[in-house]
Design an enzyme around this catalytic site. Structure first.
Site, PDB file in Angstrom:
ATOM      1  CB  CYS A 130     -14.257 -14.635 -19.290  1.00 21.27           C
ATOM      2  SG  CYS A 130     -15.619 -13.594 -19.818  1.00 21.27           S
TER       3      CYS A 130
ATOM      4  CB  SER B 230     -22.068 -18.637 -16.113  1.00 20.97           C
ATOM      5  OG  SER B 230     -21.714 -17.692 -17.095  1.00 20.97           O
TER       6      SER B 230
ATOM      7  CB  ILE C 201     -24.462 -11.279 -13.253  1.00 21.27           C
ATOM      8  CG1 ILE C 201     -24.534 -11.106 -14.768  1.00 21.27           C
ATOM      9  CG2 ILE C 201     -23.842 -10.064 -12.585  1.00 21.27           C
ATOM     10  CD1 ILE C 201     -25.500 -10.053 -15.227  1.00 21.27           C
TER      11      ILE C 201
ATOM     12  CE  LYS D 289     -26.962 -22.648 -15.360  1.00 19.01           C
ATOM     13  NZ  LYS D 289     -27.064 -21.789 -14.179  1.00 19.01           N
TER      14      LYS D 289
ATOM     15  CG  HIS E 176     -18.350 -16.557 -15.325  1.00 21.01           C
ATOM     16  ND1 HIS E 176     -16.978 -16.589 -15.161  1.00 21.01           N
ATOM     17  CD2 HIS E 176     -18.559 -16.207 -16.635  1.00 21.01           C
ATOM     18  CE1 HIS E 176     -16.392 -16.278 -16.312  1.00 21.01           C
ATOM     19  NE2 HIS E 176     -17.327 -16.035 -17.216  1.00 21.01           N
TER      20      HIS E 176
END
Lengths: 391, 355, 139
Positions: free
Chosen positions: A88, A212, A214, A333, A337
């Site tokens: 990430c 968060s 998808i 959030k 993300h």
């Protein structure tokens, strides 16, 4: 430190973060890249190299070799172009590699992007793919997931420091409020503490609204040597500090899971390079993949003492209007993300803030901003400090 | 005694039973049967149910670990053979025995294989290991009977098909063995009372034909063969442990052979956990060893459909007392339980079509 | 959907015995114990490590209930995952079985049990490893 202030962000762009049902990974990337090029008033031929952060295109869309694919579709085939992966934190790391290539004197103008297309597969497939950022053989093999890892951290933090369920919820409430001011956020609606506490459990004690989403999306920035930045733009934003670090890949191999050592190390490097203290930071975009991660970020970045992150959210210090607004964009959030795009999207937001172009979510008198991008359960971390002035 | 040289003996024994149970009342409720009638006919209250992450391999390995705890003097490196009897192997082709051998840390220089003979596959595995021990081919061997007993949904077999098994570490009789074998006799005939064809998930049986011409005939033949050849009578035994397809058959066969209820009851497990198929009589023996005192004689008789029976006469030794407390007993496993409803049972068993 | 998985038998086989028997690495210099196979100690930098059988008992260090399952466990239902600190000091990630979340907490004593982890597909290879379950009373 030779990098300090030597590189400037001269243009930014990003797609809306969303479920982009009818767009492909390459479409999203090109859209963000062209916006950044136009923002920088840089032509395609000025771009001398490209770095693209992406976590898992091979898994999500069965496409690797992104460097070449995306250079091709952006119409700049011929330039060196590379995919950078650090889970990430992929595009945070891509940004750092871009900085290195400029300060090394290899290239004057470089495009750094990040992209992820996650919605083409089922949620359980995405859950599996995300878990490849953990230790496949000693964590994920046994059924561990990403929400699960952060849930383990949350339970320890609550046990060791008395952090409450409500404090975690307040992080989501704050970021959703901020996201409601961001037209590019995936969720532009405010939520209440009750909404969070009544949302379905994902990995106890974390709930859906602690997590968060998808997302699909891309972000891009154009960076250039500071001494030529004003050829392209009147509002360059300078990179004052960069820090990167790693930690044990598996959470169970760390002595204390309530602190992310990679964050402490990366922040120290970035603060030292920038000659900046935590209290000098006017705003931060932090990696709130789960609400507990933002609490940890407060502590590990030095905004709060260890164990007192919850207090910071209680006191409103990190809200817009507070002393250090955190995640004015809505954070992972609310903004969304798309994992490989997140690091550069944070740079986009901080740049807009320092250029005083953040609209309704503008942090007043923002001089110095920080980005905090973590990979996996904190096995990698990249921190950047940007400034309105070169200092 | 029908052993000519070394005498085979048990060094460690151990069982494994999944924690989940389903009451017969619950199964009867689903199929519209009268619970009281079903329970009194079978003399079974509840059966053990494999968890969603348990299969025959899991039962075999955990039982082997338990048995090894009771044989601290046996190094896994000295195990020369691993034989596993079962009729519910998760693989049709690929031995469970090699997984067990790896999990207990046996050396690569071992013999390993799976046995199939319906419910007496476990005692066949035991005989194989005993023979290799007394012939001097191996020092110690591991014999296991383990099953996640299969049954068609709605079949009467579903009321008794439990999950569990037991493992035995076998070597030549010494002062640290817990019980030695005095004699072993077997019978086998071509009797199709119960079978499972290739590629068919659950076994079929011939109802009442599984009783008289199958279970009773073969167990009595094997038991009588052993007693007449060895000059023993029921009163010479402290315990009688037959195969336990339900709670009634073992008691009835005991009475017909001339045993008293108190000789068969200590080895009964089926009323609380059901029929473990290949692991049934071996787990009954395990329960007896959990309680037996030194110098007691046990008659173990397995039964396998198809059909045959293996009879063993054993005598317990002094060392048994010191080893009882080294691992959980069968009663520990029986008393540790969590009830599931029929839907959960179907889910754990992967019996929901299309999933 | 387990049938979607691609075969990965050799990779699973490489670690099978370590997983079955809980074999880890111990640093001969600083004494720290790790669940994985290591050639270098990340704590002290020593290259002197040896394989050891890990302790089969320990305490729950932290735990959660996974309710959003990865694809290989779509039909498995919620399950408890934990970091367990073994009696030898090694920490590892494992599933906690044979109990409900209400029956455990940080500090609950657990012991190793051999379990099925998953399978490549309905026709594929089956994976096994140790999980942990609460230590039974009186055992």
């Amino acid at each position: 430190m030779i990098m300090r202030g030597d590189v400037a962000v001269i243009g930014v762009g990003m797609t809306k973060f969303d479920e982009h049902w009818n767009k492909q990974l390459r479409d999203l990337f090109v859209e963000a890249a062209l916006e950044a090029l136009d923002d920088a008033r840089v032509s395609l031929k000025d771009v001398k190299a490209m770095f693209v952060g992406n976590m898992g295109s091979g898994m999500w869309v069965e496409q690797e070799h992104l460097g070449s694919l995306l250079a091709d579709y952006l119409g700049i085939s011929g330039v060196p172009s590379l995919k950078v992966e650090s889970a990430c934190a992929s595009s945070g790391m891509a940004f750092r590699l871009g900085l290195m290539s400029v300060t090394a004197g290899l290239h004057d103008v470089v495009l750094v992007g990040g992209v992820e297309k996650m919605s083409d597969v089922t949620t359980s497939e995405s859950t599996h793919h995300l878990a490849t950022a953990a230790d496949r053989e000693w964590e994920a093999f046994y059924g561990m997931t990403f929400p699960g890892l952060f849930a383990l951290i949350a339970r320890r933090h609550m046990k060791q420091y008395g952090t409450t369920r409500e404090q975690l919820a307040k992080v989501a409430v704050k970021n959703h409020k901020h996201g409601s001011y961001n037209p590019k956020a995936q969720y532009q609606r405010a939520i209440s503490i009750e909404d969070v506490l009544n949302s379905p459990l994902v990995a106890d004690p974390l709930r859906l609204l602690d997590s968060s989403p998808i997302s699909d999306g891309a972000a891009a920035v154009i960076i250039a040597r500071s001494d030529i930045a004003r050829r392209f733009t009147d509002t360059p934003v300078y990179v004052l500090g960069s820090g990167a670090a790693t930690d044990a890949i598996a959470l169970h191999d760390r002595d204390d899971i309530t602190t992310l050592r990679s964050v402490v190390l990366a922040a120290k490097e970035a603060y030292n390079m920038a000659k900046v203290e935590p209290e000098d930071v006017n705003l931060a975009e932090v990696h709130d993949c789960f609400t507990i991660a933002e609490i940890l970020a407060y502590e590990d970045l030095g905004f709060a003492r260890k164990g007192e992150g919850g207090k910071l959210i209680d006191e409103g210090v990190t809200e817009l209007g507070g002393k250090i607004p955190v995640n004015p964009s809505g954070g992972l959030k609310a903004k969304g993300h798309p994992v490989g795009a997140t690091g550069v999207a944070q740079v986009v937001e901080v740049t807009l803030q320092l250029r005083n172009e953040a609209g309704k979510r503008q942090v007043s008198n923002a001089e110095i901003g920080l980005t905090h991008n973590i990979g996996g359960s904190g096995a990698s971390c990249i921190v950047h400090i940007l400034g309105r002035g070169r200092r | 005694m029908n052993f000519k040289g070394d005498i085979p003996a048990i060094y460690g024994w151990g069982s494994y039973i999944p924690v989940y149970r389903i009451k017969l009342d619950e199964i009867a409720r689903v199929w519209g049967e009268e619970p009281a009638r079903v329970k009194s006919g079978l003399q079974v209250e509840e059966i053990s149910v494999k968890g969603r992450d348990e299969d025959q391999v899991v039962i075999a390995v955990n039982a082997a670990w338990t048995a090894l705890k009771r044989a601290p003097e046996v190094s896994p490196k000295d195990i020369g053979a691993v034989y596993v009897g079962s009729e519910s192997k998760p693989y049709a082709v690929k031995p469970t025995a090699t997984i067990v051998a790896a999990a207990v840390g046996a050396p690569v220089t071992i013999r390993a294989a799976d046995y199939e003979f319906a419910c007496k596959a476990g005692t066949e595995a035991l005989i194989s290991v005993m023979a290799q021990v007394v012939s001097g081919m191996i020092r110690y061997g591991l014999a296991i009977g383990a099953d996640t007993s299969q049954s068609w949904p709605g079949d009467v077999l579903e009321y008794t098909a439990g999950a569990g098994g037991s493992a035995y570490i076998i070597g030549s009789k010494s002062s640290t063995s817990v019980a030695y074998f005095e004699s072993q006799y077997s019978v086998a005939t071509d009797t199709p009372d119960f079978w499972r064809r290739d590629e068919v998930k659950y076994p079929r049986h011939m109802g009442r034909f599984t009783g008289e011409p199958a279970y009773f005939k073969h167990i009595m033949l094997a038991a009588n063969e052993l007693m007449s050849r060895e000059g023993l009578k029921p009163s010479d035994f402290d315990y009688f442990v037959p195969h336990q397809p339900n709670g009634t058959f073992p008691v009835r066969v005991a009475l017909r052979l001339g045993f008293k209820p108190e000789q068969v009851k200590p080895g009964l497990i089926s009323p609380w956990v059901g029929n473990f198929y290949s692991g049934s009589s071996l787990t009954g023996l395990s329960r007896v060893l959990d309680k037996a005192k030194p110098g007691q004689r046990i008659l173990l008789v397995s039964f396998g459909s198809g059909a045959g029976a293996d009879a063993f006469s054993l005598v317990t030794q002094e060392a048994i007392e010191g080893k009882k407390g080294l691992a959980p007993t069968v009663d520990d496993y029986i008393s540790r339980k969590k009830y599931v409803d029929y839907s959960t049972y179907l889910k754990f068993w992967d019996k929901i079509y299309g999933v | 959907m387990s049938d979607m998985s691609v075969p990965k038998t050799p990779r699973i086989w490489q670690l099978a015995e370590r997983r079955y028997r809980l074999i880890g690495s111990k640093c001969l210099k600083c004494g720290r114990v790790f669940v994985g196979s290591r050639k270098v100690c990340p704590q002290c930098g020593s290259r002197e490590l040896e394989d050891v059988e890990l302790s089969r008992k320990g305490k729950i260090y932290s735990y959660t209930v996974i309710r959003a399952s990865p694809m290989e466990r779509e039909k498995y239902g919620p399950y408890i995952m934990a970091i367990v600190e073994l009696d030898d000091g090694c920490k590892l990630t494992t599933e906690i079985v044979d109990c409900s979340p209400e029956e455990i907490d940080i500090g609950t004593e657990v012991e190793a049990t051999f379990r099925k982890i998953g399978e490549e597909s309905k026709s594929g290879v089956i994976y096994y490893a140790c999980k942990f379950r609460p230590v039974a009373k009186g055992v």
